[in-house]
Design an enzyme around this catalytic site. Sequence first.
Site, PDB file in Angstrom:
ATOM      1  N   TYR A  84       0.809  -1.225   0.000  1.00 23.48           N
ATOM      2  CA  TYR A  84       0.000   0.000   0.000  1.00 23.48           C
ATOM      3  C   TYR A  84       0.836   1.267   0.000  1.00 23.48           C
ATOM      4  O   TYR A  84       2.031   1.242   0.205  1.00 23.48           O
ATOM      5  CB  TYR A  84      -1.055   0.005   1.093  1.00 23.48           C
ATOM      6  CG  TYR A  84      -0.671  -0.133   2.542  1.00 23.48           C
ATOM      7  CD1 TYR A  84       0.612   0.073   3.033  1.00 23.48           C
ATOM      8  CD2 TYR A  84      -1.672  -0.446   3.477  1.00 23.48           C
ATOM      9  CE1 TYR A  84       0.896  -0.036   4.376  1.00 23.48           C
ATOM     10  CE2 TYR A  84      -1.393  -0.551   4.829  1.00 23.48           C
ATOM     11  CZ  TYR A  84      -0.111  -0.339   5.269  1.00 23.48           C
ATOM     12  OH  TYR A  84       0.168  -0.443   6.614  1.00 23.48           O
ATOM     13  N   GLU A  85       0.144   2.381  -0.290  1.00 23.81           N
ATOM     14  CA  GLU A  85       0.762   3.696  -0.496  1.00 23.81           C
ATOM     15  C   GLU A  85       1.781   3.677  -1.652  1.00 23.81           C
ATOM     16  O   GLU A  85       2.811   4.331  -1.612  1.00 23.81           O
ATOM     17  CB  GLU A  85       1.443   4.207   0.784  1.00 23.81           C
ATOM     18  CG  GLU A  85       0.555   4.241   2.001  1.00 23.81           C
ATOM     19  CD  GLU A  85      -0.781   4.931   1.764  1.00 23.81           C
ATOM     20  OE1 GLU A  85      -0.878   5.745   0.835  1.00 23.81           O
ATOM     21  OE2 GLU A  85      -1.737   4.644   2.495  1.00 23.81           O
ATOM     22  N   GLY A  86       1.454   2.921  -2.669  1.00 27.19           N
ATOM     23  CA  GLY A  86       2.328   2.804  -3.829  1.00 27.19           C
ATOM     24  C   GLY A  86       3.201   1.580  -3.697  1.00 27.19           C
ATOM     25  O   GLY A  86       4.140   1.552  -2.907  1.00 27.19           O
TER      26      GLY A  86
END
Length: 596
Positions: free
Chosen positions: A440-442
């Site tokens: 997550y978050e890229g």
Amino acid sequence: MPSYKAPLDDVSFLLNDVFQFDRYNNLPGFSDASPDLREAILSEAAKLSEEVLQPLNRVGDKQGCTLHADGRVTTPDGFKEAYKQVTEGGWLGLSAPVEYGGQGLPVTLTQAVAEFQSSANMAFSMYHGLTMGATAALLVSGSEEQKAKYVPKMIAGEWTGTMNLTEPQCGTDLGLLRTKAAKQADGSYKITGTKIFISAGDHDLADNIIHLVLARIEGAPAGVKGISLFLVPKFLVNDDGSLGGHNGVSCGAIEHKMGIHGNATCVLNYDNATGWLIGEENKGMQAMFVMMNEARLGVGVQGLAASEVAYQNAVTYARERLQGRSLTGVKATDKPADPLIVHPDIRRTLLSIRAFNEAARALVIWTALQSDVAHRSDDAQQRQAADDHMGLMTPIVKGVLTDLGFANAVQAQQIFGGHGYIADNGMEQFVRDARIAMIYEGANGIQALDLVGRKLPRNGGRAVMAFFAEVNGFIKEHGEDAAMKPYTAPLAVSLGHLQKATTWLMMNAMAQPDNAGAAATDYMHLFGLVALGYMWAKMAKVAQDKIAAGEATPYLTSKLVTGRFFAERMLPETALRLTRVESGCGTVMELPAEAF
């Protein structure tokens, strides 16, 4: 049962000795954070993490969150009471602006506290961690009215915040999002669409949830150029700040996940929900990137935190578990076998994790200090240099620390053998929880592409050249010191590998972009190793100076040995990474898609 002890000595060493926190007292908030206050804050944060949050970690994993028939979402037993302690302690406002009810202290302290809380209970800490990120986005891009109406309640923890990006058909490629925003006569918007994977999307910890939602205004351009950011509260807020009726947003489901079960990861359905534009139309990505960059650094801290707690429990087990005899003769003569800690391969594993943890912690604090400079300095040149550092290091902190944090959790689990696979010992939960941080978050492949494709060439390579100059300067200053050679000589070799890889990319990526894509992950890890090696060289120098001044302690001696281990056993990996970078994209791209 697993346990956790906050690494207070290590954080104090970094703040006080390595980075000399008090040198920044010219910046707002730093002089307020006196050594005594810092010690008190960190000690209380450790106590909260060890005594309140850590005992709830397995509870949250076993119970998870529950979506009831009436649409309510409830968190695991004990979470509400723990959250109350977090809010009453003022932990969400530690670094928030004073004018909105915060304490205005440096972000560096918040990052140190975040590590403690994530190690103790990663799923729980995400509720208020996301709120701080949403608050940061509002402070940068929100209107004065929005800031006055929402930020004080969020800093107080009375309301929480989320970020809503992902949809079923779009994750990284946000240009594909379909959530719609229809402008109303009163200036508000009606938001309609579905968001998935929304961490802390609904819960019973706070009175309201302030969702920051990416959506496309009707008639906006296609792709990311047509995305806007909206503030959509779960409950509408009256002009006097009191809560009104339920907005048109509801939890459609709670995701069944591999880990972080204690955090409510929701499918959120927006059905003509009322929202308000944050910033300008079609400029939503710029506003959301403030929150995303905050979140990416926070996720990097999660990687370190998972590695640290897994290491601590593996060390305890290795000291107590009796298995086999030492290769050099019996060590525990009064026992039927020696403890695991006598075996070289066990020590190699533990030292690899420890060497990463201590350097990663230094890298986080160094980067957090640069964030403080970027936001608080009145010197434009200092702000620019600090902002350059942040842009360069964000994908490295996120990508490298979470990749290695997960790998270290697996290695720590391995120390337990079969017992590491059993839930009662907690190691398998650390592995499961750590895995999400790579995604997550890229996802980390995207972090690597961001580093190679955007951060390296930005401003003519100004940020990376500044990094090279700083590390080179340190090596030249201390390279002739015999005591420092075990740290500086390998660092110089690895820095050469990084510079060579950078030059190779500059010469080969423009003509053939797939070369950059094929090299990105190896380049990111090569860069990360050099950054961690630089942190070890800085720590070693301080430790040697303190010992020379008569302050010899087992802590400092251990620091030097662990740093040498990193230089001898871990830093040489840069040669392998360079070879991979320079191999190009040939075999990577040669097979046709149908051959896979």
